[in-house]
Design an enzyme around this catalytic site. Structure first.
Site, PDB file in Angstrom:
ATOM      1  N   ASP A 296       0.872  -1.172   0.000  1.00 59.97           N
ATOM      2  CA  ASP A 296       0.000   0.000   0.000  1.00 59.97           C
ATOM      3  C   ASP A 296       0.909   1.222   0.000  1.00 59.97           C
ATOM      4  O   ASP A 296       2.002   1.166  -0.554  1.00 59.97           O
ATOM      5  CB  ASP A 296      -0.948  -0.037   1.202  1.00 59.97           C
ATOM      6  CG  ASP A 296      -2.256   0.694   0.944  1.00 59.97           C
ATOM      7  OD1 ASP A 296      -2.196   1.885   0.575  1.00 59.97           O
ATOM      8  OD2 ASP A 296      -3.340   0.102   1.099  1.00 59.97           O
TER       9      ASP A 296
ATOM     10  N   HIS B 104       1.501   2.000  -3.256  1.00 54.57           N
ATOM     11  CA  HIS B 104       0.457   2.804  -3.890  1.00 54.57           C
ATOM     12  C   HIS B 104       0.927   4.242  -4.083  1.00 54.57           C
ATOM     13  O   HIS B 104       0.517   4.910  -5.023  1.00 54.57           O
ATOM     14  CB  HIS B 104      -0.820   2.780  -3.057  1.00 54.57           C
ATOM     15  CG  HIS B 104      -1.580   1.491  -3.156  1.00 54.57           C
ATOM     16  ND1 HIS B 104      -1.340   0.554  -4.127  1.00 54.57           N
ATOM     17  CD2 HIS B 104      -2.597   0.990  -2.405  1.00 54.57           C
ATOM     18  CE1 HIS B 104      -2.155  -0.461  -3.984  1.00 54.57           C
ATOM     19  NE2 HIS B 104      -2.935  -0.232  -2.942  1.00 54.57           N
TER      20      HIS B 104
END
Length: 545
Positions: free
Chosen positions: A287, A321
């Site tokens: 993430d 991300h």
């Protein structure tokens, strides 16, 4: 011309203020030399014996003795939760592996926080609360055994990996697209407000979905004088490193590592912390890589603790991300943050600033300098006030609708992004060079971007913004219709904008609210067409000189 000079004068003021942001050195904790070897407290390194009591006994004895070093020697050490105490340096020798057990019963449900709100969670493998002078140092590895906790989407695995996951046990969602490690985990995924401690709810009320309430690997809450140095933190059940409401935090030379498919597998989330130095560290996670937070929505605003006085330097982020991220839970605000000399390779987004209506909070005085990027999947630089709580890059076949644009009243729940200086950026490969999307009722304001060379599929997109400057920017873009798209934005200035020769269209100006867009020292003749106006925009909105 006078209007143009006024615009540039205001932007120069922003740049000079940002360049002068100076942060004081962060105090680093110091420890007595007394050493407490966990072996002396009954620990065994056979990978089978559960060392929870031995390690915590060593930590407690060290703290009660005035502090010192708790030594994790070379070896494979299986354990349950470890709670750090004041004046303790947990030191992992080289080739020491601190492995947290797959037995979830060892991690009781406790009252904690998740994504900025009070929530029931399983106790974190490593934690500390209200501790002073604490550290985790050395050259060993801390493994959170995250695979036994995490759900996994089928689309993120190869066919072989998916078959292996199914063979390991667990259960599938109704659509057969997500694997869960247990029925309890699946039930939690479809439970409204799972784990949220509102009203009269306590942690015990969520025992039936315990497996779903994954812990962050490391959580330090309200601690002061904290050091993380040299250790590898990997395979976290949820976030990897989570300092929360801490003061005087130093993180250096760490390696935060997770599988790329690790849901919520952030590298480090610095939440509502003050006086922070993060340097010389590497992140390769599932993430966001390096993330700044400060609480979510009304609860975060009531906490009222911004993350402030932060230096991030000399860090590398691989898969993530976002390379450096602020938000989306930034309701307490974020300010006085310097990000310098960092490299992002293969991240979904490079510099990622995200929020949404309901958050509130002000993010301001952010300085980013000397950032190298390569193979960015989405945007090199993104400011977005329509965060959708989804992966930034859609999976194959996934359809997403554009957000509904509507003008709403400004309240304390309206977020703000303002006063950023982003300079000396080189990016080789991205979907979009720069994407700025504010709200009709709250523009993204006062962003200065200087000295950038970006190779991307698309150029600059600017929506609902006010006071944005681009100086000495070179765009090498595959799609040139247009190179720059501006919608309902004002006070947008370009100085020395360079782009592909023979571009189809240089500027698309859209919307009745577009005005005071100025372009100087830029060769408009390189494009087949300079400008196209639509949706109520007129030629009065743009001045090219």
């Amino acid at each position: 011309m006078k209007r143009c000079l006024l615009i540039f004068a205001s932007l120069v003021t922003i740049s000079s203020v940002m360049a002068q942001v100076t942060l004081l050195p962060v105090p680093v904790p110091k420890f007595k030399k007394d050493t407490f070897n966990i072996v002396q407290f009954g620990a065994k390194s056979d990978g089978l014996f559960l060392n929870t009591k031995a390690i915590n006994d060593a930590v407690n004895a060290c703290s009660k003795n005035g502090g010192g070093v708790v030594l994790i020697p070379n070896g494979f050490w299986l354990t349950g939760p470890v709670v750090l105490q004041s004046n303790v340096n947990l030191y992992l020798s080289k080739n020491a592996l601190l492995q947290f057990t797959a037995d979830k019963t060892q991690f009781p449900l406790i009252e904690s926080f998740w994504e900025g709100v009070a929530a029931a969670r399983n106790q974190s493998p490593i934690s500390a609360t209200n501790a002073t002078n604490i550290a985790i140092t050395g050259a060993g590895i801390i493994d959170g055994n995250g695979d036994v906790w995490r759900a996994i989407k089928k689309d993120k695995l190869t066919e072989t990996q998916w078959k292996a996951k199914l063979a390991s046990g667990g259960v599938l969602s109704d659509d057969k697209k997500t694997w869960f490690p247990s029925a309890s985990s699946l039930k939690g995924s479809i439970t409204k407000d799972a784990g949220v401690l509102n009203g009269n709810k306590t942690a015990k009320d969520f025992e039936d979905i315990k497996d779903f309430l994954r812990p962050n690997l490391l959580v330090f809450t309200k601690c002061k004088n904290v050091l993380l140095d040299g250790v590898t933190f990997q395979n976290s059940p949820a976030w990897n490193l989570h300092p929360l409401m801490c003061e005087n935090l130093t993180v250096r030379n760490v390696y935060a590592k997770n599988p790329w498919y690790a849901q919520n597998g952030d590298g480090i989330d610095i939440e509502s912390c003050k006086n922070v130095l993060l340097e010389n560290s590497t992140f390769d996670v599932g993430d966001d890589g390096i993330c700044i937070k400060s609480g979510k929505d009304e609860e975060g605003r009531k906490r009222g603790m911004p993350t402030e006085n932060v230096t991030v330097r000399n860090c590398v982020v691989y898969h993530a991300h976002g390379g450096f991220v602020i938000g989306s839970e930034m309701s307490g605000g974020a300010k006085n943050i310097n990000v310098t000399n960092c490299t992002f390779i293969g991240t979904d987004i490079g510099l990622r600033f995200k929020t949404t209506r309901g958050r509130g909070g002000i993010v301001e005085n952010i300085y980013c300098d000397n950032i190298n990027m390569k193979d960015i999947v989405g945007e090199a630089i993104l400011f977005d006030m329509y965060y959708m709580a989804k992966d930034p890059v859609p999976l194959a076949g996934e359809q997403r609708d554009a957000p509904k644009v509507e003008l709403l009243p400004v309240t304390d729940a309206t977020p703000q992004f303002k006063n950023f200086l982003v300079k000396n950026i080189v990016c080789d490969g991205a979907e979009k060079a720069v994407f700025i999307r504010g709200l009709p009722e709250m523009s993204i304001k006062n962003i200065a971007m200087e000295n950038m060379v970006i190779k991307a599929k698309r150029g600059i997109i600017c929506e609902e913004a006010d006071g944005i400057s681009f100086k000495n920017v070179q765009l090498i873009v595959a799609e040139t219709n247009p190179v720059v798209a501006i919608q309902n934005s004002k006070n947008i200035a370009f100085d020395k904008l360079d782009y592909n020769s023979n571009a189809d269209l240089l500027f698309s100006i859209k919307g009745v609210n577009c005005k005071a867009i100025t372009v100087v020292n830029s060769d408009g003749s390189k494009a087949k067409a300079k400008v196209e106006f639509s949706a109520g925009a007129t030629d009065k909105a743009l001045m090219i000189k």
